[in-house]
Design an enzyme around this catalytic site. Structure first.
Site: not given
Ligand SMILES: *[C@@H]1O[C@H](CO)[C@@H](O)[C@H](O)[C@H]1NC(C)=O
Ligand SMILES: *[C@@H]1O[C@H](CO)[C@@H](O)[C@H](O)[C@H]1NC(C)=O
Ligand SMILES: *[C@@H]1O[C@H](CO)[C@@H](O)[C@H](O)[C@H]1NC(C)=O
Length: 935
Positions: A594, A598-601, A615, A716
């Protein structure tokens, strides 16, 4: 015969006299009623709006809610739940005939008026208002008082338990929950009310220990749960409170074992979760026939997994230190060590590190040989109190026992002389007494520094006189002469070697520090732990706060150094970028799980098959400050362990790149299952699954909110941050945005982070963060679970696109709800009831005013009974988180970190560092990490 003038003056005098009497006796119809009239007229003016039929032109005795006696004196004021605001007149206590005052559930503000000397007052209900202060001695002279309730006045300025209440010897009910009480419970207080039955002091900031005077009370319902910083000390006094029926002590800092409660034969509800209780759950408790509900989760309880009778509702989720996760006996060595710990009062430091059913698996203070026999117990200088347990004699292979430098009392147990392998017994510098038993000559016995210890006998080896308290941590007990000694020494060394190798292997595998320069590291070195010594580095940021500069200059230690074990205990684990590259197929597109803000996992798989989620984020110019904060936060986050929070397993810093390694959640996000199930080919979630997810999330967030000394706020919470396991149990992820709130006030000014649709109004408007921000977002998630609709859906017409606004409108009329729910649910009547309850909770959680929202604990309490009713009696899969027979290395690592517990971290320096850095400057990852480029 009197003079006429004298007569006149006499009659004047007597008239004056009688007037005086009337005033003094205070029951004359004219004068005193006038006095009540003055107060009542003030009350009429100060309340806004006043009750509708109150008016200065009608007699106050006819006003709605007012009752008077035959002399027109006010006896009852009954104005509960009238939506009143305004204040109360400060001389309310002039209504001297008042017996009942009910003003609860309004929004009255200002100081609570003094009630002092209202000697007829029996009941005073002032709860659920907005009172701002309690003047001192307000409750003096209330000699008839039976009920005082001030609960739920969250805006009071802090005050202490009113000791003048001890004059109210008829008191039956005392409710001061959520009333900003601070300070300690007075040592002599509860024993002053022979009829006191119910004491509710929950949700305050009471500290200190339970007073012994509780034992002299007849309290049946005792609610002391959820104190901000927590009550502390043991709960031993409960065993003498034989009238107890309901005891809520959850969310405090109580320590020590659960006492014998077998005398409390009416006890039906015992809430002890979220403390630091240790020791085994007593059999007497499990056998208590009156017991109906008990919660024990999130303690450090030890010994056999408890088995309560059928029909007893038990919660054991969260962390404890039971030897197994199903009922049944523990290993004999575990029981022996528990007996030993018991004689010291079950210190928390033992419970924290003695987990599982095998003392040879890394239990601190215990050393085993290669044959898994316990050969050394080293408890020197651990601040222990209590006595030396005779059960040491059951460790039949014991060779060295160090107990020096503590505060132990009692005698040296005779049974220790039966330890045939014993070579060293160090008990110096304690407060032992009695005779010294006669040990065989080969035993090196060190007893100096025990003033009361009998100096007799002592024929054995070097008794009494020797003063070498230095033997400390390097036991070279092989000074014994027999062949025994020499044959055992290699085994001992082998044990050490095995332990060291084991640690090295673990450390190498999972916790390598990143390499800034790739040429230093090769895959082969990582893959081959024996070569890899140079690769192993551990950050010591949790110990030293003095580092600065680039990542490559971080203080580090090589694994060869024995002291690294302590560092490792600090729970901060870094991972090698090489390993992470390898396991994610060099961050291959195919492995993307996903993309977030904040970044790509990425998904990864370790050599042993354990799946992880990595992540990857990068900051362009983070600087040292940002790095410090990142590190400090990681240190805290990697300590957070809860079955409903996704565990952070490690992290990696490589230049500007930051990687976070999480446990892998095979079923993906709640978003996928709730909104994208059609596209993804899932079956839609059933109502039960949804409620269980809701409960899991509530528990995870509740835990964040209540972590030891401080509160963490997620900020969040939303379905894409709720991850699901194969059993469809949920864990909350991405609490990297959490902020810890300063003590007391759960609110910090902060830059906005979060997601539209889930933002609480006050947060969106002011940026003020409290735990109630998460409660709001949780309410939104509940609405999504109920309706199957997204928090914001731009495809819908405006009036329906914002879920909260729309659903709160639906809630106004219960009959609307069935039309609003997710079409896939198709509920029967029972399910519909459950949906109503959750809807109500969702409405409550999304209340506009933060102080009208419940806290997460309330949500848990609402959801638990719903889930309980569906639960099969067996709890097997429920608790599969602690002692898998064959744990993978990351799992071992995870467990060590978990063992470290949430309690100790808060004492070390990294915390204050974290706190100050996070409090002093706000940062959202969203701002810091925007492009990704991992070299
Ligand atoms: C220790 O050994 C004695 C004798 O074998 C036994 O009776 C006792 O139950 C044991 N204690 C523990 C704690 O295992
Ligand atoms: C040692 O123990 C005795 C009782 O056994 C006690 O009276 C004394 O205060 C203790 N001394 C210290 C220094 O703790
Ligand atoms: C026990 O707990 C259940 C659910 O948690 C609740 O419904 C029930 O009322 C409680 N019983 C008592 C006696 O407190």
């Amino acid at each position: 015969m009197p003079h006429p003038k004298t007569l006149l003056s006499l009659s004047t005098l007597s008239l004056l006299f009688s007037i005086t009497i009337i005033i003094a006796a205070d029951d004359g119809p004219v004068f005193a009623a006038t006095e009540d009239a003055a107060v009542m007229s003030k009350l009429l003016k100060s309340l806004s709006p006043p009750p509708s039929d109150w008016s200065s032109t009608t007699p106050f005795c006819q006003w709605d809610g007012i009752k008077c006696d035959s002399s027109n004196r006010v006896t009852t004021i009954s104005l509960a739940s009238r939506s009143l605001t305004g204040t109360l007149p400060s001389d309310l206590n002039s209504l001297s005939q008042l017996t009942s005052l009910s003003l609860q559930n309004n929004a009255i503000s200002g100081p609570i008026p003094s009630l002092a000397n209202l000697s007829a007052l029996k009941t005073a209900f002032l709860g659920r208002n907005n009172f701002t202060s309690v003047p001192s001695a307000s409750f003096a002279g209330l000699t008839d008082l039976q009920t005082l309730s001030l609960s739920d006045n969250p805006n009071l300025s802090p005050w202490t338990l009113p000791t003048e209440l001890t004059q109210s010897t008829n008191l039956i009910t005392l409710e001061l929950g959520t009333a900003r009480l601070t300070g300690q419970l007075p040592e002599s207080f509860f024993d002053k009310f022979p009829g006191l039955q119910s004491v509710r002091l929950s949700y305050n900031n009471l500290t200190g220990a339970l007073p012994n005077s509780l034992a002299a009370s007849a309290i049946e319902n005792l609610w002391l749960n959820n104190q901000d910083n927590g009550l502390s000390g043991t709960i031993d006094v409960l065993s003498n409170m034989t009238q107890l029926a309901q005891v809520w002590l959850h969310k405090n800092q109580f320590t020590g074992p659960i006492p014998d409660l077998s005398q409390c034969s009416n006890l039906f509800d015992l809430q002890l979760r979220d403390n630091q209780l240790t020791g085994p759950v007593p059999n007497s408790l499990m056998g208590l026939t009156s017991l109906q509900n008990v919660s024990l989760d999130n303690n450090e309880l030890q010994g056999p997994f408890p088995a309560f009778g059928k029909g007893v509702k038990v919660t054991l989720d969260g962390i404890n230190s039971f030897c197994k996760d199903t009922p049944g006996p523990c290993d004999a060595r575990v029981m022996v060590l528990l007996h030993i710990a018991g004689a010291f009062g079950y210190p928390i430091k033992f419970a924290g590190s003695w987990k599982g059913n095998d003392p040879c698996q890394g239990w601190s203070f215990v050393v085993c040989d290669s044959g898994r026999k316990i050969i050394t117990v080293n408890l020197a200088k651990q601040g222990l109190q209590g006595t030396i347990s005779p059960a040491f004699a059951n460790l039949t292979d014991l060779r060295s026992l160090y107990l020096n430098g503590n505060n132990l009392t009692g005698s040296i147990p005779e049974s220790l002389t039966t330890l045939t392998q014993l070579e060293t017994l160090e008990v110096s510098d304690n407060n032992l007494s009695g005779e010294v038993p006669k040990f065989p000559p080969k035993v090196k016995l060190l007893t100096a520094g025990n003033v009361l210890l009998g100096q007799t006998t002592g024929s054995g080896g070097g008794a009494g006189g020797k003063t070498t308290p230095s033997a400390g941590s390097t036991p070279e007990g092989s000074h014994g002469e027999s062949g025994n000694g020499s044959s055992l020494t290699p085994g001992w060394i082998a044990g050490i070697v095995i332990i060291v190798l084991f640690f090295v292997a673990v450390v190498l595998f999972v916790s390598c520090k990143c390499y800034a320069k790739r040429r230093h590291g090769k895959f082969s070195r990582v893959a081959n732990p024996v070569n890899g010594n140079g690769n192993v580095k551990l950050d010591v940021i949790s110990v030293s706060n003095g580092y600065s500069g680039a990542p490559s200059e971080l203080q580090s230690q090589s694994s060869g150094d024995h002291s690294e074990l302590h560092v490792f205990d600090g729970g901060n684990s870094t991972m090698s970028i090489l390993v992470l590259r390898q396991v994610t197929g060099n961050f291959s597109e195919d492995n993307i799980l996903g993309r977030g803000g904040f970044g790509v996992v990425y998904k990864g798989e370790l050599q042993d098959g354990t799946k992880i989620a990595v992540k990857r984020m990068e900051s362009v110019a983070m600087g040292n400050k940002g790095l410090n904060e990142f590190q400090a936060e990681i240190t805290v986050l990697s300590k957070v362990r809860h079955r409903h929070l996704v565990a952070l397993l490690g992290h990696c810093i490589n230049g500007n790149e930051r990687l976070l390694v999480y446990e892998y959640m095979p079923q993906g996000t709640l978003t996928q299952h709730l909104f994208e199930w059609r596209e993804l080919g899932y079956t839609p979630l059933t109502w039960k699954q949804r409620v269980i997810v809701a409960l899991d999330v509530a528990r995870g967030v509740e835990y964040l909110h209540s972590l030891a000394q401080q509160s963490f706020i997620h900020r969040d919470l939303k379905p894409s941050n709720i991850l699901l396991g194969d059993d469809m149990r949920a864990k909350v992820a991405d609490f990297g945005l959490v902020k810890n709130a300063p003590d007391g006030k759960y609110s910090v000014e902060t830059r906005l982070a979060g997601t539209f649709g889930y933002l609480a109004p006050e947060y969106a408007a002011t940026g003020r963060v409290t735990t109630k921000v998460d409660v709001y977002a949780f309410g939104v998630v509940l609405m999504e679970l109920i309706t199957g609709r997204r928090a914001l859906d731009d495809s819908l017409p405006d009036e329906r696109s914002h879920l909260v606004t729309w659903f709160r409108r639906v809630l106004i009329n219960k009959e609307n709800i069935p039309k609003a729910i997710d079409q896939t649910l198709n509920p029967d009547e029972e399910t519909m009831e459950s949906i109503y309850k959750v809807s109500e909770l969702a409405g409550h959680c999304t209340a506009r005013e933060p102080n009208q929202r419940p806290d997460m604990g309330h949500a848990v309490n609402v959801l638990v009974p719903m889930v309980e009713q569906w639960k099969p009696t067996s709890r097997h899969e429920d608790d599969g988180h602690d002692s898998e027979p064959h744990m993978s290395l990351p799992q071992v690592l995870q467990r060590w970190q978990a063992n470290e517990g949430t309690s100790t971290i808060f004492n070390d320096m990294s915390l204050s560092q974290t706190q100050s850095s996070i409090n002093s400057k706000t940062y959202g990852f969203a701002d810091s990490f925007d492009s990704l480029d991992c070299r």
